[in-house]
Design a protein around this motif. Structure first.
Motif, short mmCIF file in Angstrom:
data_model
loop_
_atom_site.label_atom_id
_atom_site.label_comp_id
_atom_site.label_asym_id
_atom_site.label_seq_id
_atom_site.Cartn_x
_atom_site.Cartn_y
_atom_site.Cartn_z
N PRO A 1 63.85 12.33 -24.11
CA PRO A 1 64.26 11.81 -22.80
C PRO A 1 63.19 11.78 -21.71
CG PRO A 1 66.06 13.04 -23.75
CD PRO A 1 64.88 13.22 -24.69
N PRO A 2 62.34 12.83 -21.54
CA PRO A 2 61.33 12.73 -20.47
C PRO A 2 60.38 11.55 -20.66
CG PRO A 2 61.59 15.00 -21.15
CD PRO A 2 62.35 14.18 -22.15
N GLN A 3 59.91 11.37 -21.90
CA GLN A 3 58.98 10.27 -22.16
C GLN A 3 59.68 8.92 -21.98
OE1 GLN A 3 59.19 12.99 -24.15
NE2 GLN A 3 57.16 13.88 -23.83
N TYR A 4 60.91 8.81 -22.48
CA TYR A 4 61.63 7.55 -22.36
C TYR A 4 61.91 7.22 -20.90
CZ TYR A 4 64.80 3.75 -23.53
OH TYR A 4 65.36 2.51 -23.65
N PHE A 5 62.32 8.21 -20.14
CA PHE A 5 62.65 7.98 -18.73
C PHE A 5 61.42 7.53 -17.94
CE2 PHE A 5 62.96 9.68 -14.36
CZ PHE A 5 64.05 8.96 -13.91
N LEU A 6 60.31 8.22 -18.11
CA LEU A 6 59.10 7.86 -17.35
C LEU A 6 58.56 6.50 -17.77
CD1 LEU A 6 57.36 11.35 -17.20
CD2 LEU A 6 58.61 10.17 -15.37
N LEU A 7 58.62 6.19 -19.06
CA LEU A 7 58.20 4.86 -19.50
C LEU A 7 59.11 3.79 -18.91
CD1 LEU A 7 57.35 5.57 -23.25
CD2 LEU A 7 55.72 4.90 -21.46
N HIS A 8 60.41 4.10 -18.82
CA HIS A 8 61.35 3.15 -18.21
C HIS A 8 60.97 2.86 -16.77
CE1 HIS A 8 65.15 1.32 -16.95
NE2 HIS A 8 65.10 2.13 -15.90
N LEU A 9 60.62 3.89 -16.00
CA LEU A 9 60.22 3.67 -14.62
C LEU A 9 58.96 2.81 -14.55
CD1 LEU A 9 60.77 7.19 -12.97
CD2 LEU A 9 62.30 5.21 -12.92
N LEU A 10 58.00 3.09 -15.42
CA LEU A 10 56.75 2.32 -15.43
C LEU A 10 56.97 0.87 -15.82
CD1 LEU A 10 54.29 4.86 -17.10
CD2 LEU A 10 54.50 4.32 -14.67
N SER A 11 57.99 0.63 -16.65
CA SER A 11 58.22 -0.73 -17.15
C SER A 11 58.59 -1.71 -16.05
CB SER A 11 59.31 -0.71 -18.22
OG SER A 11 60.59 -0.45 -17.66
N GLN A 12 59.01 -1.21 -14.90
CA GLN A 12 59.31 -2.09 -13.77
C GLN A 12 58.05 -2.77 -13.22
OE1 GLN A 12 62.37 -0.05 -10.98
NE2 GLN A 12 61.34 1.64 -12.04
N PHE A 13 56.91 -2.15 -13.48
CA PHE A 13 55.66 -2.62 -12.87
C PHE A 13 54.60 -3.02 -13.90
CE2 PHE A 13 57.71 0.84 -10.56
CZ PHE A 13 58.14 0.15 -9.44
N LEU A 14 54.51 -2.30 -14.99
CA LEU A 14 53.52 -2.59 -16.02
C LEU A 14 54.16 -3.50 -17.05
CD1 LEU A 14 52.06 1.02 -16.40
CD2 LEU A 14 51.51 -0.74 -14.69
N THR A 15 54.11 -4.79 -16.78
CA THR A 15 54.87 -5.77 -17.56
C THR A 15 54.04 -6.49 -18.61
OG1 THR A 15 54.49 -7.36 -15.77
CG2 THR A 15 56.56 -6.14 -15.72
N GLY A 16 52.86 -5.99 -18.91
CA GLY A 16 52.06 -6.57 -19.97
C GLY A 16 51.06 -7.60 -19.48
N ALA A 17 50.55 -8.38 -20.41
CA ALA A 17 49.51 -9.37 -20.12
C ALA A 17 50.09 -10.54 -19.33
CB ALA A 17 48.91 -9.86 -21.43
N PRO A 18 49.23 -11.34 -18.69
CA PRO A 18 49.72 -12.52 -17.97
C PRO A 18 50.43 -13.49 -18.90
CG PRO A 18 47.41 -12.07 -17.45
CD PRO A 18 47.77 -11.19 -18.61
N ALA A 19 51.36 -14.23 -18.36
CA ALA A 19 52.06 -15.24 -19.16
C ALA A 19 51.08 -16.31 -19.62
CB ALA A 19 53.17 -15.87 -18.32
N PRO A 20 51.31 -16.91 -20.79
CA PRO A 20 50.43 -17.98 -21.27
C PRO A 20 50.29 -19.09 -20.23
CG PRO A 20 51.97 -17.33 -22.98
CD PRO A 20 52.41 -16.63 -21.73
N GLY A 21 49.07 -19.51 -20.00
CA GLY A 21 48.82 -20.57 -19.02
C GLY A 21 48.64 -20.08 -17.61
N SER A 22 48.77 -18.76 -17.40
CA SER A 22 48.61 -18.21 -16.06
C SER A 22 47.17 -18.39 -15.59
CB SER A 22 48.97 -16.73 -16.04
OG SER A 22 48.65 -16.15 -14.80
N LEU A 23 47.01 -18.75 -14.32
CA LEU A 23 45.67 -18.94 -13.75
C LEU A 23 45.14 -17.67 -13.09
CD1 LEU A 23 46.17 -22.47 -12.13
CD2 LEU A 23 45.19 -21.90 -14.37
#
Length: 365
Positions: free
Chosen positions: A224-246
């Protein structure tokens, strides 16, 4: 002496088992230059978090990190230099990643050959040299100032091992010189450890969203601690730019980090109309202390409902606390926790009240 045939009173006071003292420990949520998060895979024979993926970290050591206030002192559960040094040392021992500046606080991150790192990791792990003395010998300074406190977790009573764990965020520079250890972790290579692989088998960076998806596929175990903190981070750390992003890559990842920093600094820590009035909403994420409490089993799937607002027995009656707005739903079994989910507390409790009311109405038919 009691008269013959008289039984001892059942009201005699029972001996209360004292819960074990929480062991001071610290961990780092380490962000790569592309905002991926590092998790380590623990072996199935590990005495803590067996088979799970965890953030790098471990128990503090007086020899390496310095002393802490004694048990019973509330300051033992506060961020301090000892917790920060322990987090950096343990991250180095477990993964080989060295969060140390060359020459001083303003210097660049120190990049040592892998062979030199492994030799030092073994010597530090075995206690042949203190972490501080080794840093002095290489002209390095632990980068404690760039550790961002991000909750403390206090194991509830009733478990055989208890910890008071300070969590930190550390953001590796968006531009870094080539580092063989980082490259290995980004390709999920085996990381030789000074204990011969007795606790950790691999270290790997991946997107936060991917880490959260993998337990559902049965690929990893997250507590639970790891899952919860990763969940909070997922609001902001959304991965690489979308394809075609400038948007240039560096600007993309920098913007994610800036939104995360704003979130961490903002008080109140919730916008929910009921939660915003709870005292825990005024505690910034850096100072929140979370000791999960089971509110009950969920009616529909028997998952435990873990409340996150209490600070734990050692801090009961203090002004410390965690997060009232959210709960973690999780199923505990022999193979570890599964089916974890972060939900709004009020939403879940309303669902439970409605389910109970329906059951009661059905039973009267």
């Amino acid at each position: 002496m009691m008269p013959k045939g008289t039984r001892a009173s059942s009201s005699a006071p029972k001996k209360v088992k004292t819960p074990p003292e929480p062991r001071p420990s610290s961990s780092i949520i380490l962000l790569s230059p592309t905002n991926q998060v590092l998790l380590l895979h623990r072996v199935k024979t590990s005495t803590s978090f067996a088979s799970a993926h965890v953030f790098p970290g471990g128990n503090l050591s007086d020899f390496h990190d310095g002393t802490l206030p004694p048990p019973g002192d509330a300051k033992r559960h506060e961020d301090s230099l000892a917790y920060r040094l322990g987090a950096i040392r343990e991250t180095f021992e477990e993964s080989g990643i060295l969060l140390v500046r060359k020459g001083g606080k303003a210097g660049p991150l120190l990049n040592l050959p892998t062979s030199e790192r492994d030799k030092a990791r073994k010597a530090i792990y075995e206690g042949n040299i203190s972490f501080g003395k080794w840093l002095e010998s290489i002209g390095g300074v632990a980068d404690t100032e760039n550790l961002v406190p991000f909750t403390r977790w206090l194991t509830p009573p009733g478990l055989p091992k208890r910890f008071t764990t300070q969590m930190y965020l550390y953001m590796l520079p968006l531009e870094t010189s080539p580092d063989p250890v980082l490259s290995a972790a980004q390709s999920e290579a085996l990381i030789p450890t000074p204990d011969g692989g007795a606790e950790i088998t691999a270290a790997h960076f991946d997107d936060v969203g991917t880490w959260l998806e993998r337990p559902g596929r049965g690929e990893v175990i997250l507590f639970p601690p790891q899952y919860f903190l990763l969940h909070l981070l997922s609001q902001f750390l959304t991965g690489a730019p979308a394809p075609g992003s400038l948007s240039p890559l560096m600007e993309h990842y920098s913007a994610q980090r800036e939104k995360l920093r704003v979130f961490l600094d903002t008080v109140p820590t919730t916008t929910h109309p009921k939660a915003v009035n709870h005292p825990t909403s005024q505690i910034p994420w850096a100072d929140k202390v979370i000791s999960p409490v089971t509110l009950g089993l969920r009616h529909s799937d028997q998952r435990s409902i873990l409340a996150l607002d209490k600070p734990g027995a050692e801090l009961k009656g203090s002004d410390r606390g965690g997060d009232w707005e959210r709960v973690v739903l999780v199923k505990f079994g022999k193979g570890g926790p599964t089916n974890a989910e972060v939900r709004g507390r009020e939403e879940v409790l309303v669902e439970e009240r409605d389910a109970k009311a329906k059951d009661e109405a059905y039973s009267k038919l």
